[in-house]
Design a protein around this motif. Structure first.
Motif, PDB file in Angstrom:
ATOM      1  N   PRO A   3       0.843  -1.196   0.000  1.00 57.48           N
ATOM      2  CA  PRO A   3       0.000   0.000   0.000  1.00 57.48           C
ATOM      3  C   PRO A   3       0.882   1.252   0.000  1.00 57.48           C
ATOM      4  O   PRO A   3       1.969   1.266   0.574  1.00 57.48           O
ATOM      5  CB  PRO A   3      -0.808  -0.107   1.288  1.00 57.48           C
ATOM      6  N   GLU A   4       0.409   2.288  -0.659  1.00 52.24           N
ATOM      7  CA  GLU A   4       1.153   3.537  -0.731  1.00 52.24           C
ATOM      8  C   GLU A   4       1.213   4.175   0.656  1.00 52.24           C
ATOM      9  O   GLU A   4       0.215   4.240   1.368  1.00 52.24           O
ATOM     10  CB  GLU A   4       0.471   4.488  -1.712  1.00 52.24           C
ATOM     11  N   GLN A   5       2.398   4.620   1.013  1.00 50.57           N
ATOM     12  CA  GLN A   5       2.593   5.268   2.306  1.00 50.57           C
ATOM     13  C   GLN A   5       2.135   6.727   2.227  1.00 50.57           C
ATOM     14  O   GLN A   5       2.217   7.351   1.176  1.00 50.57           O
ATOM     15  CB  GLN A   5       4.085   5.232   2.678  1.00 50.57           C
ATOM     16  N   PRO A   6       1.672   7.276   3.345  1.00 54.77           N
ATOM     17  CA  PRO A   6       1.320   8.698   3.336  1.00 54.77           C
ATOM     18  C   PRO A   6       2.579   9.536   3.111  1.00 54.77           C
ATOM     19  O   PRO A   6       3.690   9.098   3.441  1.00 54.77           O
ATOM     20  CB  PRO A   6       0.724   8.938   4.723  1.00 54.77           C
ATOM     21  N   TRP A   7       2.417  10.720   2.569  1.00 55.18           N
ATOM     22  CA  TRP A   7       3.550  11.573   2.231  1.00 55.18           C
ATOM     23  C   TRP A   7       4.483  11.806   3.411  1.00 55.18           C
ATOM     24  O   TRP A   7       5.696  11.847   3.271  1.00 55.18           O
ATOM     25  CB  TRP A   7       3.073  12.928   1.660  1.00 55.18           C
ATOM     26  N   HIS A   8       3.936  11.939   4.612  1.00 54.34           N
ATOM     27  CA  HIS A   8       4.746  12.274   5.780  1.00 54.34           C
ATOM     28  C   HIS A   8       5.554  11.092   6.318  1.00 54.34           C
ATOM     29  O   HIS A   8       6.437  11.272   7.157  1.00 54.34           O
ATOM     30  CB  HIS A   8       3.887  12.882   6.894  1.00 54.34           C
ATOM     31  N   ALA A   9       5.295   9.889   5.823  1.00 46.89           N
ATOM     32  CA  ALA A   9       6.046   8.715   6.280  1.00 46.89           C
ATOM     33  C   ALA A   9       7.517   8.797   5.900  1.00 46.89           C
ATOM     34  O   ALA A   9       8.356   8.129   6.507  1.00 46.89           O
ATOM     35  CB  ALA A   9       5.424   7.441   5.716  1.00 46.89           C
ATOM     36  N   ALA A  10       7.851   9.634   4.934  1.00 46.45           N
ATOM     37  CA  ALA A  10       9.246   9.803   4.507  1.00 46.45           C
ATOM     38  C   ALA A  10      10.047  10.658   5.487  1.00 46.45           C
ATOM     39  O   ALA A  10      11.273  10.759   5.363  1.00 46.45           O
ATOM     40  CB  ALA A  10       9.295  10.448   3.121  1.00 46.45           C
ATOM     41  N   PHE A  11       9.388  11.262   6.460  1.00 43.81           N
ATOM     42  CA  PHE A  11      10.046  12.167   7.401  1.00 43.81           C
ATOM     43  C   PHE A  11       9.800  11.701   8.831  1.00 43.81           C
ATOM     44  O   PHE A  11       8.831  10.992   9.096  1.00 43.81           O
ATOM     45  CB  PHE A  11       9.499  13.590   7.226  1.00 43.81           C
ATOM     46  N   PRO A  12      10.646  12.123   9.764  1.00 44.96           N
ATOM     47  CA  PRO A  12      10.418  11.721  11.158  1.00 44.96           C
ATOM     48  C   PRO A  12       9.148  12.370  11.711  1.00 44.96           C
ATOM     49  O   PRO A  12       8.775  13.467  11.296  1.00 44.96           O
ATOM     50  CB  PRO A  12      11.661  12.237  11.886  1.00 44.96           C
ATOM     51  N   ALA A  13       8.525  11.676  12.627  1.00 43.52           N
ATOM     52  CA  ALA A  13       7.355  12.253  13.295  1.00 43.52           C
ATOM     53  C   ALA A  13       7.819  13.427  14.148  1.00 43.52           C
ATOM     54  O   ALA A  13       8.900  13.375  14.746  1.00 43.52           O
ATOM     55  CB  ALA A  13       6.674  11.207  14.176  1.00 43.52           C
ATOM     56  N   PRO A  14       7.041  14.497  14.215  1.00 44.81           N
ATOM     57  CA  PRO A  14       7.446  15.612  15.071  1.00 44.81           C
ATOM     58  C   PRO A  14       7.450  15.197  16.537  1.00 44.81           C
ATOM     59  O   PRO A  14       6.579  14.448  16.971  1.00 44.81           O
ATOM     60  CB  PRO A  14       6.409  16.699  14.798  1.00 44.81           C
ATOM     61  N   LYS A  15       8.423  15.672  17.274  1.00 42.86           N
ATOM     62  CA  LYS A  15       8.461  15.435  18.715  1.00 42.86           C
ATOM     63  C   LYS A  15       7.356  16.234  19.394  1.00 42.86           C
ATOM     64  O   LYS A  15       6.807  15.812  20.404  1.00 42.86           O
ATOM     65  CB  LYS A  15       9.826  15.827  19.279  1.00 42.86           C
ATOM     66  N   THR A  16       7.073  17.401  18.839  1.00 42.84           N
ATOM     67  CA  THR A  16       5.983  18.232  19.335  1.00 42.84           C
ATOM     68  C   THR A  16       4.715  17.771  18.636  1.00 42.84           C
ATOM     69  O   THR A  16       4.393  18.208  17.540  1.00 42.84           O
ATOM     70  CB  THR A  16       6.245  19.730  19.026  1.00 42.84           C
ATOM     71  N   ALA A  17       4.002  16.855  19.259  1.00 47.45           N
ATOM     72  CA  ALA A  17       2.802  16.267  18.645  1.00 47.45           C
ATOM     73  C   ALA A  17       1.586  17.188  18.746  1.00 47.45           C
ATOM     74  O   ALA A  17       0.690  17.119  17.918  1.00 47.45           O
ATOM     75  CB  ALA A  17       2.495  14.924  19.288  1.00 47.45           C
TER      76      ALA A  17
END
Length: 151
Positions: A3-17
């Motif tokens: 399945p295609e990954q969401p665009w943001h999966a290529a970047f780290p998750a923000p620490k400030t959620a």
């Protein structure tokens, strides 16, 4: 086929959620009093759904290409004397929150206690559907576009 990954999966998750936020009333007050040399900037992170208008004076930096530019943006905003970056997307619950979180993480890494990165509560949909004074502070407002989001 994966399945295609969401665009943001290529970047780290923000620490400030959950970045800080400003209400549309607070942002409108800033726009009314801010002029030349203002210490804030509005960033519209919409890309494919960038239609129907935008808040006057906003710059458009699509979230999908934002992450690698954060160090440069930080320097540009710092050199310009910007102290508050206000991010928004359609609802400010996805792209806007992610962008504000990433930028806040970078601000913290720099040890900068004077700049803040926040989201606009309710995003552009909330702004445009609040009518009156909010619409007056929009560029390219198209009323027909926003009727699809009214309840």
């Amino acid at each position: 086929m994966e399945p295609e990954q969401p665009w943001h999966a290529a970047f780290p998750a923000p620490k400030t959620a959950e970045p800080a936020s400003l209400t549309r009333e607070e942002v409108l007050a800033k726009l009314r009093t801010g002029g030349v040399g203002r210490e804030f900037i509005l960033v519209d992170v919409r890309r494919n759904d960038y239609e129907g208008g935008t808040i006057r004076g906003s710059i458009n930096l699509p979230a999908q290409s934002l992450f690698p530019t954060i160090p440069t943006l930080y320097q540009v905003f710092k050199n310009a004397g910007i102290k508050c970056i206000i991010w928004y997307c359609g609802s400010s619950r996805g792209r806007g929150t992610r962008a504000a979180g990433w930028f806040n993480d970078h601000i913290r890494e720099q040890g900068d206690e004077n700049m803040k990165s926040v989201i606009l509560t309710g995003g552009i949909k909330g702004w445009a559907n609040s009518g009156g004074d909010f619409i007056e502070f929009m560029d390219g407002y198209v009323s027909e576009y926003w009727t699809q989001f009214q309840s």
